[in-house]
Design an enzyme around this catalytic site. Structure first.
Site, PDB file in Angstrom:
ATOM      1  N   ASP B 150       6.879   3.270  16.587  1.00  0.00           N
ATOM      2  CA  ASP B 150       7.574   2.148  17.236  1.00  0.00           C
ATOM      3  C   ASP B 150       8.960   2.516  17.727  1.00  0.00           C
ATOM      4  O   ASP B 150       9.762   1.647  18.056  1.00  0.00           O
ATOM      5  CB  ASP B 150       7.629   0.936  16.293  1.00  0.00           C
ATOM      6  CG  ASP B 150       8.482   1.198  15.057  1.00  0.00           C
ATOM      7  OD1 ASP B 150       8.819   0.229  14.338  1.00  0.00           O
ATOM      8  OD2 ASP B 150       8.806   2.374  14.788  1.00  0.00           O
ATOM      9  N   ASP B 244      -0.321  11.345   8.828  1.00  0.00           N
ATOM     10  CA  ASP B 244      -0.719  12.117  10.003  1.00  0.00           C
ATOM     11  C   ASP B 244      -1.233  13.502   9.613  1.00  0.00           C
ATOM     12  O   ASP B 244      -2.180  14.016  10.226  1.00  0.00           O
ATOM     13  CB  ASP B 244       0.434  12.224  11.014  1.00  0.00           C
ATOM     14  CG  ASP B 244       1.762  12.569  10.369  1.00  0.00           C
ATOM     15  OD1 ASP B 244       2.771  12.616  11.098  1.00  0.00           O
ATOM     16  OD2 ASP B 244       1.803  12.774   9.136  1.00  0.00           O
TER      17      ASP B 244
END
Lengths: 330, 330
Positions: B150, B244
Site C-alpha cells: 500500500d 513473500d
C-alpha cells in the site's frame, strides 16, 4: 457317433468362443497400443515432431552447441573471428561453410596453428549459395546451433548468456538482431526494423523475427528446412537473400508462437569495414530491404498465410555488466 | 447320461474358457483405462495440480486480473493509490485487505466519490496479520492476482506489460522486485539483494525470489497457501514478515524451477515518505533483513530442503519508452 456328436458342440462352442475372445483380445491390445502411442514423449527433447535421427547422446551434445559460419570472400575476417569463437564456453564444434568456390580451404594453415580448442570442419561448397548454411550437416551432433555471419563479433559473455536463454526456450530462435513486418491496408506486407511504424499492439515496439545471422536455434529446424516447398529454395536462390526470413516463417508455423526471443547484446560489432578483401556484405545492395519485403510477401503466398507473430519481450542478463542494471528505488 | 455326460465337458470347457477370457478382457480394460489416465491433460490450464474450484469462466476472468492490496495505518496512501490502480487496463476488481482493526472502512466516502471503473471490496480483518492478504478470497474470480504493497506506485505501462509477461509465464511470480539467498560454507543461508555476493554461476548476478508486494501470480497459489504446514503460518505470525519468502518457497516447490520472473520496471516509486500517518513500513525495523535470513533458514527446515532456484533473466519491454532501448550497431 454319440461320442463324436457330443464332443462336437463342446468343441464348436469352444472354438467359437476361442475365436471371439481372440478377436476381443486383439482389439483391446490394439487399443492399448494406440493409447501408449499417445502418451507424452520424454520431456528431455521438447520437440517431438522433429524426426531427427538418433545420434550418440553424449553429455556434451546436450549441454553444448555447434557454431555454423558461412563465409564468402572474407577469409581474413573469418580467421579473426574463429580465433575468438573457437574458445566460447560450451562450444562443441565449428562448421565453416566454405562458399569460396574453387578456392582451397585454409586447412593446412589451420592445422599448422593448432592445437585448437574444438574441431573445426571446413565444408567445401560447389555453388556459392546463401542457403548452403542451412544444410543438415552430418557433422552436427548437438541439439543447439549457433549461426553467425562471418563479419559479426559477439562477445563471449553475450553468447554464454544467450545459450542459457536458448536452453529455456529451445523451440525459439534466440538471438541478437530483431526485425519486424507490418501489414498495410492494401494487405501488402513490409519488412523493417525500428524505423517502421509500430504494429499498434499497445505502446512500445514489437518484433516478429530474429535474424539467424547471430542466433541460437534447435538443430531440428535444419532438418525441417530440407522439407520445405521448392518455391522457398527458389526464392532464396533468386534473391541470394531471405533464408533467415524463411527460417522465421518455418519456426513460427511450427510453434504457433513468435519465432524468436530477442536477447539484448551488450557487445556486438560488425567487422565489415575491417576486411582487406574490399568485399562488403549483401545488405549493402541498394535493393536489399525492398527484396526482403518482397520475400515476406512471397513467403505468405507460398505458405498460404502469415505465420509470424509479434513479441515485445526483451531479455537482458541480470546484474551484468554490473548490478546497476537492476537497481531501483525499491 | 450319455447326453448329460457329453454336454458336461463342453459346458465345463466353455465355462472355464469364459472365465479365463473374462479375466483377460477385464485386465486389458484396466490397462487401457490406466493408459487413458496417463494421456496429457488439456493444455489450456497449465496448472493441473491446483485444485481450484471451477467458477464461471467469463472472458474477462481469463484476460484480466484482481488487485489485492493490504493496508495498515496508511489510508491516505491507499486512497491515492486506488485512484491510480482502479484505472489500470485489464483490471477486474480490487480487494482491499483492511488491517486497521476496529477502524471503519472508508466505504461511504468511496461510494460518494463514485462511479468507479471496477468494483472495490473492503475486507475487514479481525486481527492485524501480515498474512491476511494471502487468504483465498471468495471475491477472487480471475486466474491472475496483482498484489501491491500500500505504499508502492507502479506505472500503468509497467503493469500492462508485466501482466502480458505473466500470461506467458503463468506458473511464475512475475514482478518488479528481485531478491536472492546465498548459501555459506556453514550451510546457513543468507537473504539479500545486489549487495550480497553473486551465487557464482557464471558472471553477473542471480535472483531466486520475486517479492509479492509488486507482482502478478496465479490465484491458485492462494489456494495452495491454505494447505501449508502450520509452522509456516506460525513463522509469518511470529515475525509479521516473510509471507513473500514463504510464497516463493511454495512456488519453487510446485514448479521445480525459479519461482519468479523479474520484469525491470520503468517507473516504480515508494510513496512511504508521503504519508501523513507518520507510519513507516515494517522494513524499517532494525532487524528486518536479519529476520528474513532467519525465515529462509526456518523455511528450509520446515520444507526439509532448499527449493529456491536461481535465474538471471531480466525482462524489459521492447522499444519502450522509446526504440533506442534496442537499437544497436546491427
Amino acid at each position: 457317433r454319440h461320442f463324436h456328436f457330443c464332443k462336437l458342440p463342446g468343441r464348436v462352442m469352444g472354438i467359437r468362443l476361442l475365436r471371439f475372445t481372440s478377436v476381443v483380445i486383439i482389439v483391446l491390445l490394439l487399443v492399448a497400443g494406440a493409447l501408449t502411442a499417445l502418451l507424452p514423449t520424454i520431456k528431455d527433447d521438447k520437440m517431438p515432431n522433429l524426426r531427427r535421427e538418433p545420434k550418440a547422446q553424449s553429455q556434451s551434445a546436450l549441454d553444448s552447441f555447434t557454431l555454423i559460419m558461412q563465409t564468402y570472400n572474407r577469409t581474413d575476417l573469418l580467421l579473426k573471428l574463429l580465433n575468438h569463437y573457437q574458445a566460447i564456453p560450451h562450444l562443441h564444434k565449428v562448421i565453416v561453410v566454405w562458399n569460396n568456390v574453387g578456392e582451397k580451404i585454409p586447412e593446412e594453415m589451420w592445422n599448422s596453428l593448432g592445437p585448437h580448442p574444438v574441431p573445426v570442419v571446413f565444408k567445401v561448397q560447389t555453388v556459392n549459395r546463401m542457403r548452403n548454411r542451412l544444410q543438415n550437416f552430418p557433422e552436427l551432433e548437438t541439439k543447439a546451433v549457433l549461426m553467425m555471419d562471418d563479419d559479426t563479433l559477439v562477445s563471449a559473455h553475450d553468447l554464454a548468456f544467450a545459450f542459457s536463454v536458448w536452453q529455456q526456450f529451445p523451440e525459439h530462435i534466440v538471438g541478437f538482431v530483431p526485425r519486424k513486418h507490418i501489414s498495410t491496408p492494401s494487405g501488402v506486407y513490409s519488412y523493417g526494423s525500428f524505423e517502421l511504424q509500430n504494429p499498434g499492439f499497445g505502446n512500445g515496439d514489437q518484433y516478429s523475427m530474429v535474424l539467424i545471422g547471430a542466433a541460437f536455434f534447435h538443430s531440428g529446424y535444419l532438418e525441417d528446412f530440407q522439407r520445405q516447398p521448392e518455391a522457398v529454395y527458389a526464392l532464396i536462390d533468386e534473391t541470394q537473400n531471405c533464408d533467415d526470413i524463411a527460417m522465421n516463417f518455418l519456426v513460427a508455423k511450427h510453434t504457433g508462437k513468435p519465432s524468436g526471443v530477442f536477447v539484448k547484446p551488450v557487445d556486438i560489432r560488425n567487422l565489415e569495414k575491417d576486411t582487406n578483401s574490399g568485399y562488403s556484405g549483401m545488405w549493402h545492395r541498394a535493393e536489399h530491404l525492398l527484396q526482403r519485403s518482397y520475400c515476406v510477401n512471397k513467403l505468405v503466398n507460398i505458405y498460404d498465410g502469415m505465420p509470424l507473430k509479434y513479441s515485445n519481450i526483451m531479455i537482458s542478463q541480470f546484474g551484468f555488466p554490473n548490478y546497476a542494471n537492476h537497481k531501483n528505488k525499491m
